[in-house]
Design an enzyme around this catalytic site. Structure first.
Site, PDB file in Angstrom:
ATOM      1  NE  ARG A  31      12.838   1.557  -1.501  1.00 50.45           N
ATOM      2  CZ  ARG A  31      13.936   1.662  -1.366  1.00 50.45           C
ATOM      3  NH1 ARG A  31      14.813   2.648  -1.694  1.00 50.45           N
ATOM      4  NH2 ARG A  31      14.628   0.593  -0.593  1.00 50.45           N
ATOM      5  CB  CYS A  72       2.893   5.401   8.691  1.00 46.00           C
ATOM      6  SG  CYS A  72       3.150   6.919   7.706  1.00 46.00           S
ATOM      7  CD  GLN A 115      -1.487   0.547   5.162  1.00 45.13           C
ATOM      8  OE1 GLN A 115      -1.259   1.628   4.719  1.00 45.13           O
ATOM      9  NE2 GLN A 115      -0.673  -0.462   5.163  1.00 45.13           N
ATOM     10  N   PRO A 166       0.827  -1.363   0.057  1.00 46.90           N
ATOM     11  CG  PRO A 166       0.252  -1.021   2.194  1.00 46.90           C
ATOM     12  CD  PRO A 166       0.825  -1.897   1.251  1.00 46.90           C
ATOM     13  CG  LEU A 167       3.440   1.601  -2.994  1.00 45.06           C
ATOM     14  CD1 LEU A 167       3.598   1.198  -4.312  1.00 45.06           C
ATOM     15  CD2 LEU A 167       4.666   1.617  -2.105  1.00 45.06           C
TER      16      LEU A 167
END
Length: 615
Positions: free
Chosen positions: A487, A359, A328, A274-275
């Site tokens: 990434r 986070c 999320q 989850p970006l």
């Protein structure tokens, strides 16, 4: 910073002899800049770790382009003149159609992707490709094969009714409050047991408390079943009262739970991380086409969700191609988190809910959310216990880092507790909050933590950019059930395909350009094909390009595969497009976007949100 060098074949190197180009990676200047930012002493090479001078995280003062009022046409004129007039006395939008069309400018192309795929473009005359679906009289057209009753391709979001009830505090969260109370009792009983054992009390006393804990746990688990006087069938669906919107529907065979899927199997899967910002719906569609098994929406904060904020609810949207999809959540309060989980379960189509306790963003951390929950175990326990029993068909998972500080890892202590509290799976990112992305992920520690899990799947995350990386990490961590890629997917979305086919794929510049074209089309479909939608698509495309440019074709490397933290030598591509795509200059990314989405508006400038200082 643990960043090596990716060596390029001599024939592609840029040297002083053959000149330089504006579209070539400026490795030396970028390296020197980062050395200065990291406080490296030029004379002795010693680092001065002055946190006030270090620049990291986000470009918080970046310019953000805002479109003008002319891009918002009143909905009564979307299909052109001749329709129903606007009924709002104080409508904020434009009603002069001729002035709007003059200010809108020329179309960006002869074909509208939305009209071509669906048969109707809801943006009408405001679409930047409107000539493809407007008549000679200026009316918006519908193709004969268009089915206005066809099911939507995108789900979730918040309806106006639910939005109003959330804002007026009329949504029924009584079930959530009861789960929190039971979780508090279970936590208190656990503390009593620990205190008794610590004080060395008699085993009989401890056994009595453990019996009490078992009874409370059974009651908490029993809350998953909702009694009903009459069986719920297709002909007799559950009815929500006017005062109670948030009805529990765990056992209902209708509605969003009509297809009672078993709990998600998180084993041997390729999971897309989850970006934040970059993990948007069009990007996830690209990754699904390349073979991602499980996707998850961007991190959504519980408080704005409960306030009915449409911008936050947009992060929960799901495309029909995402067969296994999660939402999320992030927050600092167990009541808010459980209520947000409840309303998502009852109104959205999600296969699991994930809690973000890794986070590293300063704003989230300072408010007690994200990675701060790794040290607030009482709050974390209440959240996991209460959310885990919300529904037996909605797994609750947790994503964490190794800890807050680089020299003090705590994940090996938290992970067994989270499993005991009821989590269905845990994702472990092999770096601490303090490390962000500037160190290599510690897969040895990930394996140590995964070995402590009894039955719960553990998903490893960090530094996977090739099939070779995948095999190496799975060999290092045999107890890891699956792998999450973040990434690596931003730099190489086709990494999922490489892993499944067990071989590298080196797309040409034209194939990569087609991928950008596909993303642009998906963006126009998702955010809209009017001026606002085009510029939103452009912004997210440019944000993605800040990672895409870091891909180095296999044919240019002396020793492939590419490593995620390795900077390339200064090089030129095999053709002009490949050279342009390798540029670290944001102006070149804008050139690419203009070839896909037309010229940028006057005064447009772009600075990437993420500094991405760890190459």
């Amino acid at each position: 910073m643990e960043a090596g060098i990716c060596y390029i074949k001599p024939e592609y190197l840029v040297t002083e002899a053959n000149g330089s180009s504006d579209t070539i990676n400026t490795e030396n200047s970028e390296t020197n800049k980062r050395k200065r930012e990291d406080g490296e002493d030029k004379a002795g090479g010693n680092k001065k770790w002055d946190k006030k001078e270090r620049k990291r995280g986000q470009n918080k003062n970046r310019p953000v382009f805002k479109d003008e009022r002319y891009s918002h046409l009143c909905h009564s004129l979307i299909d052109g003149t001749g329709g129903e007039p606007c009924s709002l006395a104080n409508c904020r939008y434009v009603h002069d159609l001729d002035a709007f069309l003059a200010a809108k400018g020329e179309d960006l192309g002869p074909k509208c992707y939305v009209y071509t795929t669906k048969g109707y473009c809801a943006r009408g005359v405001s679409c930047r490709f409107s000539k493809a679906h407007t008549s000679e009289q200026g009316r918006n057209l519908k193709r004969e094969d268009y089915d206005d009753k066809a099911p939507p391709t995108t789900f979730n979001g918040v309806s106006s009714e639910i939005q109003v009830r959330l804002r007026k505090h009329e949504y029924d969260f009584s079930r959530s409050k009861e789960l929190i109370k039971l979780a508090e009792k279970l936590r208190d009983v656990r503390k009593q047991i620990e205190q008794k054992k610590k004080d060395g009390k008699q085993e009989q006393s401890v056994g009595t408390i453990e019996e009490k804990q078992s009874e409370t746990s059974e009651k908490l688990d029993g809350e998953q079943q909702i009694d009903s006087k009459e069986p719920v069938t297709q002909d007799n669906p559950p009815v929500a009262t006017e005062a109670s919107t948030g009805c529990a529907i765990d056992d209902s065979p209708v509605g969003r739970d009509a297809d009672q899927k078993p709990a998600v199997d998180f084993r041997e899967k390729l999971v897309l991380s989850p970006l934040t910002t970059l993990g948007n719906l069009p990007f996830r569609r690209i990754c699904k086409e390349f073979g991602a098994d499980i996707t998850c929406g961007e991190m959504a904060c519980a408080q704005p969700l409960l306030k009915g904020m449409g911008q936050e609810w947009a992060l929960t949207k799901r495309h029909q191609s995402e067969d296994v999809f999660g939402v999320q959540l992030c927050g600092n309060n167990p009541n808010m988190l459980n209520q947000a989980a409840q309303v998502i379960h009852e109104t959205a189509q999600a296969d699991f809910i994930d809690l973000n306790i890794g986070c590293p963003i300063d704003l989230i951390y300072q408010q007690g959310g994200g990675s701060a929950l790794m040290r607030r175990t009482n709050i974390l326990e209440l959240t996991v216990r209460s959310c885990a029993v919300l529904s037996d068909r909605l797994p609750f998972t947790v994503k964490m880092r190794t800890g807050i500080y680089a020299d003090k890892s705590v994940a090996h202590e938290l992970l067994p507790l989270v499993e005991e509290w009821g989590a269905s799976a845990v994702t472990l990112h092999g770096r601490s909050r303090e490390q962000r992305y500037t160190k290599h992920a510690n897969w040895n520690y990930i394996e140590e933590c995964a070995a402590k899990a009894k039955r719960m799947p553990v998903i490893g995350n960090g530094d996977i950019l090739s099939y070779e990386d995948y095999v190496e990490r799975r060999t290092l961590a045999p107890h890891v059930s699956s792998v999450m890629i973040g990434r690596g997917a931003l730099i190489k979305p086709w990494i999922f395909q490489e892993i499944k086919e067990k071989q590298a794929w080196s797309p040409s510049s034209s194939q990569r350009y087609e991928m950008l074209q596909k993303f642009s089309n998906y963006g126009l479909e998702h955010w809209g094909s009017d001026t606002k939608g085009v510029e939103t698509t452009r912004r997210f495309l440019l944000e993605w390009q800040s990672f895409l440019y870091r891909y180095i074709p296999e044919a240019l490397q002396t020793a492939p595969p590419q490593k995620i933290n390795a900077r390339p030598q200064k090089y030129r591509g095999r053709d002009e497009m490949e050279t342009l795509m390798s540029s670290g200059n944001a102006a070149d990314w804008v050139k690419l976007s203009e070839s896909l989405l037309g010229r940028v508006p006057d005064g447009f400038s772009f600075v990437p949100k993420h500094k991405a200082n760890a190459f």
